[in-house]
Write a protein that holds these residues in place. Structure first.
Motif, PDB file in Angstrom:
ATOM      1  N   GLU A 139      55.032  18.942  56.561  1.00  0.00           N
ATOM      2  CA  GLU A 139      56.204  19.627  55.979  1.00  0.00           C
ATOM      3  C   GLU A 139      57.286  19.860  57.032  1.00  0.00           C
ATOM      4  OE1 GLU A 139      54.428  23.109  54.292  1.00  0.00           O
ATOM      5  OE2 GLU A 139      53.388  21.875  52.784  1.00  0.00           O
ATOM      6  N   GLN A 140      56.867  20.082  58.262  1.00  0.00           N
ATOM      7  CA  GLN A 140      57.847  20.273  59.340  1.00  0.00           C
ATOM      8  C   GLN A 140      58.583  18.971  59.663  1.00  0.00           C
ATOM      9  OE1 GLN A 140      58.073  23.571  59.156  1.00  0.00           O
ATOM     10  NE2 GLN A 140      58.419  23.653  61.363  1.00  0.00           N
ATOM     11  N   GLY A 141      58.005  17.832  59.262  1.00  0.00           N
ATOM     12  CA  GLY A 141      58.700  16.555  59.482  1.00  0.00           C
ATOM     13  C   GLY A 141      57.925  15.522  60.280  1.00  0.00           C
ATOM     14  N   ALA A 142      56.639  15.766  60.537  1.00  0.00           N
ATOM     15  CA  ALA A 142      55.845  14.728  61.211  1.00  0.00           C
ATOM     16  C   ALA A 142      55.678  13.542  60.265  1.00  0.00           C
ATOM     17  CB  ALA A 142      54.480  15.279  61.607  1.00  0.00           C
ATOM     18  N   THR A 143      55.633  12.344  60.836  1.00  0.00           N
ATOM     19  CA  THR A 143      55.584  11.120  60.032  1.00  0.00           C
ATOM     20  C   THR A 143      54.187  10.519  60.018  1.00  0.00           C
ATOM     21  OG1 THR A 143      57.711  10.647  61.130  1.00  0.00           O
ATOM     22  CG2 THR A 143      56.791   8.910  59.701  1.00  0.00           C
ATOM     23  N   SER A 144      53.566  10.524  61.188  1.00  0.00           N
ATOM     24  CA  SER A 144      52.362   9.713  61.364  1.00  0.00           C
ATOM     25  C   SER A 144      51.383  10.436  62.290  1.00  0.00           C
ATOM     26  CB  SER A 144      52.743   8.337  61.915  1.00  0.00           C
ATOM     27  OG  SER A 144      53.793   8.438  62.859  1.00  0.00           O
ATOM     28  N   TYR A 145      50.099  10.054  62.181  1.00  0.00           N
ATOM     29  CA  TYR A 145      49.067  10.776  62.938  1.00  0.00           C
ATOM     30  C   TYR A 145      47.962   9.792  63.307  1.00  0.00           C
ATOM     31  CZ  TYR A 145      46.655  15.146  64.244  1.00  0.00           C
ATOM     32  OH  TYR A 145      46.072  16.192  64.932  1.00  0.00           O
ATOM     33  N   ILE A 146      47.577   9.820  64.554  1.00  0.00           N
ATOM     34  CA  ILE A 146      46.486   8.958  65.015  1.00  0.00           C
ATOM     35  C   ILE A 146      45.242   9.816  65.265  1.00  0.00           C
ATOM     36  CG2 ILE A 146      45.667   7.492  66.917  1.00  0.00           C
ATOM     37  CD1 ILE A 146      48.557   6.537  67.256  1.00  0.00           C
ATOM     38  N   LEU A 147      44.158   9.373  64.689  1.00  0.00           N
ATOM     39  CA  LEU A 147      42.871  10.054  64.878  1.00  0.00           C
ATOM     40  C   LEU A 147      41.826   8.949  64.964  1.00  0.00           C
ATOM     41  CD1 LEU A 147      42.129  13.077  64.887  1.00  0.00           C
ATOM     42  CD2 LEU A 147      41.697  12.903  62.451  1.00  0.00           C
ATOM     43  N   LYS A 148      41.423   8.614  66.170  1.00  0.00           N
ATOM     44  CA  LYS A 148      40.515   7.472  66.322  1.00  0.00           C
ATOM     45  C   LYS A 148      39.100   7.869  65.934  1.00  0.00           C
ATOM     46  CE  LYS A 148      43.328   5.722  70.052  1.00  0.00           C
ATOM     47  NZ  LYS A 148      43.407   5.322  71.454  1.00  0.00           N
ATOM     48  N   HIS A 149      38.457   7.023  65.163  1.00  0.00           N
ATOM     49  CA  HIS A 149      37.063   7.350  64.846  1.00  0.00           C
ATOM     50  C   HIS A 149      36.162   6.994  66.026  1.00  0.00           C
ATOM     51  CE1 HIS A 149      36.206   3.134  64.019  1.00  0.00           C
ATOM     52  NE2 HIS A 149      37.158   3.077  63.125  1.00  0.00           N
ATOM     53  N   GLU A 150      36.631   6.168  66.941  1.00  0.00           N
ATOM     54  CA  GLU A 150      35.958   5.747  68.187  1.00  0.00           C
ATOM     55  C   GLU A 150      34.783   4.806  67.930  1.00  0.00           C
ATOM     56  OE1 GLU A 150      37.948   6.575  70.374  1.00  0.00           O
ATOM     57  OE2 GLU A 150      38.455   8.693  70.412  1.00  0.00           O
ATOM     58  N   THR A 151      33.858   5.189  67.070  1.00  0.00           N
ATOM     59  CA  THR A 151      32.795   4.276  66.640  1.00  0.00           C
ATOM     60  C   THR A 151      32.348   4.690  65.239  1.00  0.00           C
ATOM     61  OG1 THR A 151      30.513   3.555  66.956  1.00  0.00           O
ATOM     62  CG2 THR A 151      31.092   5.636  67.959  1.00  0.00           C
ATOM     63  N   SER A 152      32.075   3.665  64.433  1.00  0.00           N
ATOM     64  CA  SER A 152      31.646   3.918  63.046  1.00  0.00           C
ATOM     65  C   SER A 152      30.146   4.175  62.957  1.00  0.00           C
ATOM     66  CB  SER A 152      32.004   2.703  62.180  1.00  0.00           C
ATOM     67  OG  SER A 152      31.413   1.538  62.744  1.00  0.00           O
ATOM     68  N   ASP A 153      29.451   4.038  64.084  1.00  0.00           N
ATOM     69  CA  ASP A 153      27.998   4.256  64.118  1.00  0.00           C
ATOM     70  C   ASP A 153      27.766   5.778  64.136  1.00  0.00           C
ATOM     71  OD1 ASP A 153      25.448   4.874  65.277  1.00  0.00           O
ATOM     72  OD2 ASP A 153      25.299   2.804  65.942  1.00  0.00           O
ATOM     73  N   VAL A 154      27.157   6.267  63.060  1.00  0.00           N
ATOM     74  CA  VAL A 154      27.028   7.724  62.893  1.00  0.00           C
ATOM     75  C   VAL A 154      26.305   8.378  64.073  1.00  0.00           C
ATOM     76  CG1 VAL A 154      25.988   9.507  61.421  1.00  0.00           C
ATOM     77  CG2 VAL A 154      27.107   7.537  60.382  1.00  0.00           C
ATOM     78  N   GLU A 155      25.174   7.763  64.460  1.00  0.00           N
ATOM     79  CA  GLU A 155      24.389   8.374  65.547  1.00  0.00           C
ATOM     80  C   GLU A 155      25.095   8.263  66.883  1.00  0.00           C
ATOM     81  OE1 GLU A 155      20.356   6.978  65.810  1.00  0.00           O
ATOM     82  OE2 GLU A 155      20.070   7.396  63.667  1.00  0.00           O
ATOM     83  N   LEU A 156      25.645   7.086  67.149  1.00  0.00           N
ATOM     84  CA  LEU A 156      26.338   6.883  68.426  1.00  0.00           C
ATOM     85  C   LEU A 156      27.548   7.819  68.521  1.00  0.00           C
ATOM     86  CD1 LEU A 156      26.536   5.214  71.066  1.00  0.00           C
ATOM     87  CD2 LEU A 156      27.919   3.544  69.806  1.00  0.00           C
ATOM     88  N   ASN A 157      28.249   7.968  67.410  1.00  0.00           N
ATOM     89  CA  ASN A 157      29.414   8.844  67.396  1.00  0.00           C
ATOM     90  C   ASN A 157      29.026  10.267  67.794  1.00  0.00           C
ATOM     91  OD1 ASN A 157      31.755  10.449  66.406  1.00  0.00           O
ATOM     92  ND2 ASN A 157      32.431   8.424  65.727  1.00  0.00           N
ATOM     93  N   GLU A 158      27.938  10.740  67.207  1.00  0.00           N
ATOM     94  CA  GLU A 158      27.514  12.110  67.500  1.00  0.00           C
ATOM     95  C   GLU A 158      27.042  12.237  68.951  1.00  0.00           C
ATOM     96  OE1 GLU A 158      25.857  13.708  64.034  1.00  0.00           O
ATOM     97  OE2 GLU A 158      25.353  15.620  64.970  1.00  0.00           O
ATOM     98  N   LYS A 159      26.417  11.171  69.428  1.00  0.00           N
ATOM     99  CA  LYS A 159      25.948  11.172  70.821  1.00  0.00           C
ATOM    100  C   LYS A 159      27.141  11.185  71.792  1.00  0.00           C
ATOM    101  CE  LYS A 159      22.553   8.315  73.119  1.00  0.00           C
ATOM    102  NZ  LYS A 159      21.835   7.054  72.969  1.00  0.00           N
ATOM    103  N   MET A 160      28.180  10.447  71.442  1.00  0.00           N
ATOM    104  CA  MET A 160      29.349  10.312  72.320  1.00  0.00           C
ATOM    105  C   MET A 160      30.288  11.512  72.238  1.00  0.00           C
ATOM    106  SD  MET A 160      29.288   7.533  74.054  1.00  0.00           S
ATOM    107  CE  MET A 160      27.548   7.537  74.256  1.00  0.00           C
TER     108      MET A 160
END
Ligand code: SF4
Length: 337
Positions: A139-160
């Protein structure tokens, strides 16, 4: 349409087959973007982070040793003025994941939009936030946002990351739903990662309905639990980048500075493999030295180098494709249309 097995095959190509892959990726890029490379101006706004990623020197466990900084809203407006004066209209703020950035950035955004007469893309990379915080920033006027998932591997993601992948995906879904142009991305070469997992990273980005996707080689950074691990393979990273382009020709795909840090000429090769975004760093030198994303020796892209790199790749610097006069109407996310 590429499936997981197709992508794994592409990740493995080398020599003439790799050149052919890159040529196909460049052709796909050209059909959507011509010779345009979107140039972003990034300012790092804080090096404090509540998350404890295994691969990052700004992780929570290092907070006491790191000399912290946080920009005020006024500092952000001043940084955006410098970016505007350089002819760039993508103002990119990134920083560690702390709640304070919501208000500080939110207060700066309307003033920055005024500076550009509205012809600006405000791009943020500030980590997970609650839906109402994302909505406020939009609402303030931001256009875009980056949020990297880093890895789609559920276990590896939690480990990392010591966080659930699901919590990140929920944020990504909120961002898409609110109306942000959304970026995500993966790290290639995390310990224990497989080629199938990298292929699924790209497919996940497509499934989310992302408009931007990055692929970065893992860099073992000092003062992290992964300091002694081998670095990510640059060839696999470049092949993943090219595969991303074939998977979703309309994605904005950066040639990241980590490619330059990993291999001499690596960032040039990112463009040869189909990238179409370059991020120029406008963080003040003393803050940049404290933004330890890859450790103290990280490669920082400044304007002169960026101009030379884009020209060397035979491409033209471009303004935002999401905002103002440069906006491409065709860039509605194909996965959602
Ligand atoms: S990678 Fe990002 S979220 Fe993770 S510790 Fe570093 S700054 Fe925080």
């Amino acid at each position: 349409m590429l499936d997981e097995r197709d992508i794994v095959d592409l990740l493995n190509v080398r020599g003439a087959e790799q050149e052919e892959l890159f040529a196909r990726a460049r052709e796909a890029r050209e059909k959507v973007f011509g010779t345009r490379v979107v140039v972003r101006g990034v300012t790092e706004i804080t090096n404090v982070c509540r998350v404890n990623c295994e691969f990052c020197p700004m992780r929570r466990d290092n907070t006491r040793e790191n000399h912290s900084f946080r920009l005020s809203s006024e500092d952000m407006v001043a940084a955006a003025t410098t970016i505007r004066d350089s002819g760039i209209n993508v103002v990119f703020f990134q920083g560690g994941e702390v709640p304070q950035t919501t208000r500080l950035v939110g207060e700066a955004i309307p003033k920055i939009r005024e500076l550009f007469d509205g012809d600006v893309e405000i791009l943020l990379n500030l980590g997970n936030k609650r839906r109402d915080e994302f909505a406020y920033l939009f609402e303030q006027g931001a256009t875009s946002y980056i949020l990297k998932h880093e890895t789609s591997d559920v276990e590896l993601n939690e480990k990392m990351r010591h966080e659930t992948l699901e919590s990140r995906l929920e944020c990504l879904r909120d961002l898409v739903d609110i109306g942000f142009k959304v970026g995500t991305g993966a790290i290639v070469g995390l310990p224990g990662q497989t080629l199938g997992s990298i292929a699924r990273d790209l497919l996940l980005a497509q499934e989310i309905g992302a408009h931007m996707c990055s692929v970065s080689p893992f860099i073992p950074a000092p003062a992290t639990p992964l300091a002694d691990c081998p670095p990510g393979d640059v060839e696999i990273t470049l092949n993943a980048l090219a595969a991303s382009r074939l998977l979703q020709p309309s994605w904005l795909i950066p040639s990241v500075s980590a490619l330059a840090a990993s291999q001499s000429g690596g960032q040039y090769r990112g463009f040869a493999a189909g990238a179409n975004v370059l991020t120029v760093n406008f963080t003040a030198a003393d803050h940049s030295d404290r933004y330890l994303i890859y450790g103290k020796n990280r490669f920082v892209v400044r304007s002169g180098y960026a101009d030379g790199l884009v020209a060397e790749a035979g491409l033209q610097p471009s303004r935002s494709v999401f905002a103002g006069k440069g906006a491409l109407p065709a860039l509605a996310c194909p996965a959602l249309s």
